[in-house]
Motif scaffolding. Sequence first.
Motif, PDB file in Angstrom:
ATOM      1  N   ALA A  14     -59.905 -63.911  52.310  1.00 10.66           N
ATOM      2  CA  ALA A  14     -60.831 -64.887  52.904  1.00 10.66           C
ATOM      3  C   ALA A  14     -61.081 -64.569  54.372  1.00 10.66           C
ATOM      4  CB  ALA A  14     -60.282 -66.301  52.747  1.00 10.66           C
ATOM      5  N   PHE A  15     -60.033 -64.176  55.095  1.00 15.40           N
ATOM      6  CA  PHE A  15     -60.196 -63.850  56.510  1.00 15.40           C
ATOM      7  C   PHE A  15     -61.037 -62.590  56.672  1.00 15.40           C
ATOM      8  CE2 PHE A  15     -58.491 -62.072  60.610  1.00 15.40           C
ATOM      9  CZ  PHE A  15     -59.172 -62.955  61.424  1.00 15.40           C
ATOM     10  N   ARG A  16     -60.807 -61.606  55.822  1.00 15.36           N
ATOM     11  CA  ARG A  16     -61.643 -60.394  55.892  1.00 15.36           C
ATOM     12  C   ARG A  16     -63.106 -60.768  55.676  1.00 15.36           C
ATOM     13  NH1 ARG A  16     -61.159 -54.319  54.333  1.00 15.36           N
ATOM     14  NH2 ARG A  16     -63.366 -53.822  54.185  1.00 15.36           N
ATOM     15  N   GLY A  17     -63.354 -61.682  54.749  1.00 15.05           N
ATOM     16  CA  GLY A  17     -64.717 -62.141  54.519  1.00 15.05           C
ATOM     17  C   GLY A  17     -65.301 -62.805  55.750  1.00 15.05           C
ATOM     18  N   GLU A  18     -64.481 -63.596  56.453  1.00 14.02           N
ATOM     19  CA  GLU A  18     -64.945 -64.241  57.693  1.00 14.02           C
ATOM     20  C   GLU A  18     -65.319 -63.191  58.727  1.00 14.02           C
ATOM     21  OE1 GLU A  18     -62.562 -67.446  59.386  1.00 14.02           O
ATOM     22  OE2 GLU A  18     -61.666 -67.743  57.410  1.00 14.02           O
ATOM     23  N   ILE A  19     -64.480 -62.175  58.844  1.00 14.38           N
ATOM     24  CA  ILE A  19     -64.751 -61.105  59.815  1.00 14.38           C
ATOM     25  C   ILE A  19     -66.054 -60.411  59.457  1.00 14.38           C
ATOM     26  CG2 ILE A  19     -63.948 -58.902  60.742  1.00 14.38           C
ATOM     27  CD1 ILE A  19     -61.057 -59.923  60.170  1.00 14.38           C
ATOM     28  N   GLU A  20     -66.185 -60.033  58.201  1.00  5.72           N
ATOM     29  CA  GLU A  20     -67.385 -59.315  57.776  1.00  5.72           C
ATOM     30  C   GLU A  20     -68.645 -60.170  57.949  1.00  5.72           C
ATOM     31  OE1 GLU A  20     -66.137 -58.169  53.852  1.00  5.72           O
ATOM     32  OE2 GLU A  20     -65.376 -56.231  54.563  1.00  5.72           O
ATOM     33  N   SER A  21     -68.495 -61.479  57.855  1.00  2.00           N
ATOM     34  CA  SER A  21     -69.660 -62.352  57.989  1.00  2.00           C
ATOM     35  C   SER A  21     -70.195 -62.410  59.420  1.00  2.00           C
ATOM     36  CB  SER A  21     -69.339 -63.766  57.502  1.00  2.00           C
ATOM     37  OG  SER A  21     -68.513 -64.452  58.434  1.00  2.00           O
ATOM     38  N   VAL A  22     -69.402 -62.005  60.393  1.00  2.00           N
ATOM     39  CA  VAL A  22     -69.856 -62.054  61.784  1.00  2.00           C
ATOM     40  C   VAL A  22     -70.197 -60.673  62.348  1.00  2.00           C
ATOM     41  CG1 VAL A  22     -68.603 -64.192  62.276  1.00  2.00           C
ATOM     42  CG2 VAL A  22     -67.508 -62.001  62.759  1.00  2.00           C
TER      43      VAL A  22
END
Length: 93
Positions: A14-22
Motif C-alpha cells: 500500500a505504501f509503495r502504491g502511495e509513493i507511485e501515486s505521487v
Amino acid sequence: MKTATIPPIRVAPAFRGEIESVLEQGESLSQFVENAVRQIVLKRQNQTEFVRRGMAAIEETQRLVNGIAADDVLAQLDAKLAAARKTLAQRKA
C-alpha cells in the motif's frame, strides 16, 4: 565515475502504491528515492551546521562574558507584552 547502489528497502504494498501515486510524469521510483535521500542528507547537514554555529556562539558569549541572562530577556519580553496588551485594551475601549 562508477555509481553505487543504496540498499533496497521493504515497504508495504500500500505504501509503495502511495509513493507511485505521487511520482511526477517521467519520474521513476529510483529517481524519487534518490531525490528523497538527497533532501534528507542536505537537511541533516544543515541541522548539524546550525547546531555547530549555535554552540560556537554560546562559547563565544561565555568567553566574552557579554551575554544577557535569560531571566532578563524574559522580563523585557513580558514588559513589552504587557504594554502591547494595555495599548490594545485602550484602543478597544
